[in-house]
Write an enzyme that holds these catalytic residues in place. Structure first.
Site, PDB file in Angstrom:
ATOM      1  N   HIS A   1      21.944  39.200  21.347  1.00 60.27           N
ATOM      2  CA  HIS A   1      23.834  40.285  21.677  1.00 60.27           C
ATOM      3  C   HIS A   1      23.538  41.238  20.496  1.00 60.27           C
ATOM      4  CE1 HIS A   1      24.541  37.912  18.207  1.00 60.27           C
ATOM      5  NE2 HIS A   1      23.305  36.275  18.573  1.00 60.27           N
TER       6      HIS A   1
ATOM      7  N   CYS B   1      19.110  33.072  18.740  1.00 59.39           N
ATOM      8  CA  CYS B   1      19.549  34.168  18.521  1.00 59.39           C
ATOM      9  C   CYS B   1      19.051  35.585  18.542  1.00 59.39           C
ATOM     10  CB  CYS B   1      21.767  34.667  18.989  1.00 59.39           C
ATOM     11  SG  CYS B   1      22.095  33.018  20.077  1.00 59.39           S
TER      12      CYS B   1
END
Length: 489
Positions: free
Chosen positions: A445, A464
């Site tokens: 992301h 992440c």
């Protein structure tokens, strides 16, 4: 010649005549009405003949089921009252006496098979039927043991136990004591069954030796040890061997009272043996594995992902169980063999792009996939073996919250999402852009809060893959759900 009768003979004859008179009248009436002799014969084809009795109970004219019901009822209500050393009242079943009401009723109607018997029954002697019953000395002994007062000096049978330390069966000596004589109680029980009525018996304590002596127990222990000492071996077609150790073989042996209760019987537990053989058969079996390999467009093998393995199923486990059981019971060693049914394994082939075998993921020609390299903190997009975007710098998980490694697939995408804002999380990032999830809570992301990328370590993410916003959008737009993601060092 004049034949003389004494008074008692005359009285007996008169009683017999009076007893038969109603049946003679009935017989005459039945013969005179309707079908006569035929009706009489039909009626008594399934009814007890005149003069039939069971244990002194007149059952004349009753059907077989009616007689069975009567016998069963009387047997159930018959009791044996025990007095003297102990005072108890026992049913026939408690004393191991079984009255076979069906067999008794069948015997009562057995003369009916003869038509001649049906016609002559009113004029012939009585058909007195004995009650069919069986008794069990084991049940008598069990009942006596149950009614002896607590703390009584009852005899103790010798027994056999398995010494785990010595791995051998040993004898536990019995001892003499005092008990009740089973003979008198059994006689009273069988008498009650024969008469289908209650009876009584008076008993006293008697010096009693154990039924199972040391000698009998020693013979049983010796037999059990003979079974255990014999080797048990099973070999499969691949040459692997399965053996039963002493403790396992000992667990198959059961030592208990014989049928008559006078000895110890040594038996081999068929269920336990079968269970052990099936377990070995399961271990011997080879599960069929479909092979997977990557091949070039010309069919040449590039890499083997999963080695193919033929399936091998044991076909004769039940036969081996029966053979082993026979050998054990005969006190012999056992050397058996499993037999296989082989199923040939097949290969599942996947054609890959030329050069893909050198990459971390052997992609097929034209296949999209994403390379997440944790060693140099980059993300690269491929089509087959060709780089189409990147490498792009990124920031992976920090120590303690490292990014996972493995081969995954994109399964969920959000243009923007709040992250870590739920209860229990120690951070909250609002409107995180261009989120592409590839497993669990791990995603690629955009990270607009970061100024630099292409590094890892302290200050990394919560797991992440953080990317520049524009690069995250490119991945979001380019990679559909199902795209392979390979995360590695």
């Amino acid at each position: 010649m004049i034949k003389l009768f004494n008074r008692s003979q005359k009285v007996s004859a008169n009683v017999e005549k009076r007893r038969r008179w109603p049946w003679l009248v009935g017989a005459a009436a039945l013969l005179a009405v309707g079908g006569g002799a035929g009706a009489w014969a039909v009626h008594y084809s399934d009814h007890a003949l005149p003069g039939t009795s069971v244990a002194g109970q007149d059952v004349s004219g009753m059907t077989q089921s009616e007689i069975a019901k009567l016998v069963s009822s009387k047997a159930s209500s018959a009791k044996v009252s025990i007095s003297g050393a102990v005072n108890r009242q026992a049913s026939l079943s408690e004393l191991g006496v079984k009255v076979d009401a069906a067999a008794t009723a069948k015997a009562a109607l057995s003369p009916n098979a003869s038509i001649m018997n049906r016609f002559t029954a009113p004029f012939t002697s009585n058909n007195s039927v004995s009650v069919v019953s069986t008794s069990s000395s084991i049940k008598i002994d069990e009942y006596i043991a149950k009614i002896l007062p607590p703390g009584s000096n009852a005899p103790v049978n010798a027994s056999v136990t398995f010494n785990e330390e010595e791995t051998t069966f040993e004898v536990v000596s019995g001892k003499d004591g005092q008990s009740l004589s089973p003979k008198e109680i059994e006689q009273a029980a069988t008498s009650a069954a024969a008469q289908l009525s209650s009876t009584s018996v008076k008993v006293a304590y008697v010096n009693t030796a154990p039924t199972i002596t040391y000698t009998k127990a020693k013979a049983a222990a010796d037999k059990a040890n003979t079974i255990v000492k014999n080797d048990v071996t099973i070999t499969d077609p691949d040459g692997d061997t399965y053996t039963a150790d002493t403790e396992t073989k000992a667990s198959w042996i059961k030592v208990g009272p014989s049928t008559d209760g006078k000895n110890l019987a040594v038996t081999v537990d068929k269920e336990a043996v079968t269970k052990w053989v099936n377990k070995q058969a399961s271990a011997a079996q080879v599960t069929l594995v479909e092979g997977e390999r990557n091949v070039y467009s010309d069919g040449k093998v590039a890499t083997v992902v999963v080695e193919a393995k033929d399936g091998k199923d044991v076909q004769n486990a039940s036969t081996v169980s029966e053979q082993l059981l026979t050998s054990l019971n005969n006190g012999k060693v056992y050397a058996g063999k499993f037999e296989y049914k082989t199923t040939k394994a097949e290969w599942k082939e996947r054609t890959i792009a030329n050069g893909a075998e050198k990459l971390v993921y052997p992609a097929a020609e034209g296949e999209k996939w994403i390379d997440v390299n944790l060693s140099n903190a980059t993300v690269t997009a491929y089509v087959g073996a060709t780089v189409v975007h990147g490498p792009v710098g990124m920031v992976p998980g920090a120590p303690g919250t490292e990014t996972v490694t493995g081969t995954y697939h994109v399964y969920l995408k959000y243009a923007a999402q709040d992250m870590g804002c739920a209860a229990g999380w120690d951070y909250c990032s609002k409107d995180v852009p261009w989120v592409t999830y590839f497993t669990g809570s791990y995603a690629l992301h955009g990270a607009p809060w970061r100024n630099s990328f292409g590094w890892s370590g302290e200050g990394g993410s919560h797991g992440c893959v953080n990317m520049p916003v524009s690069e995250a959008k490119w991945i979001y737009d380019w990679a559909p759900v199902g795209t392979t993601v390979v995360s590695h060092y």
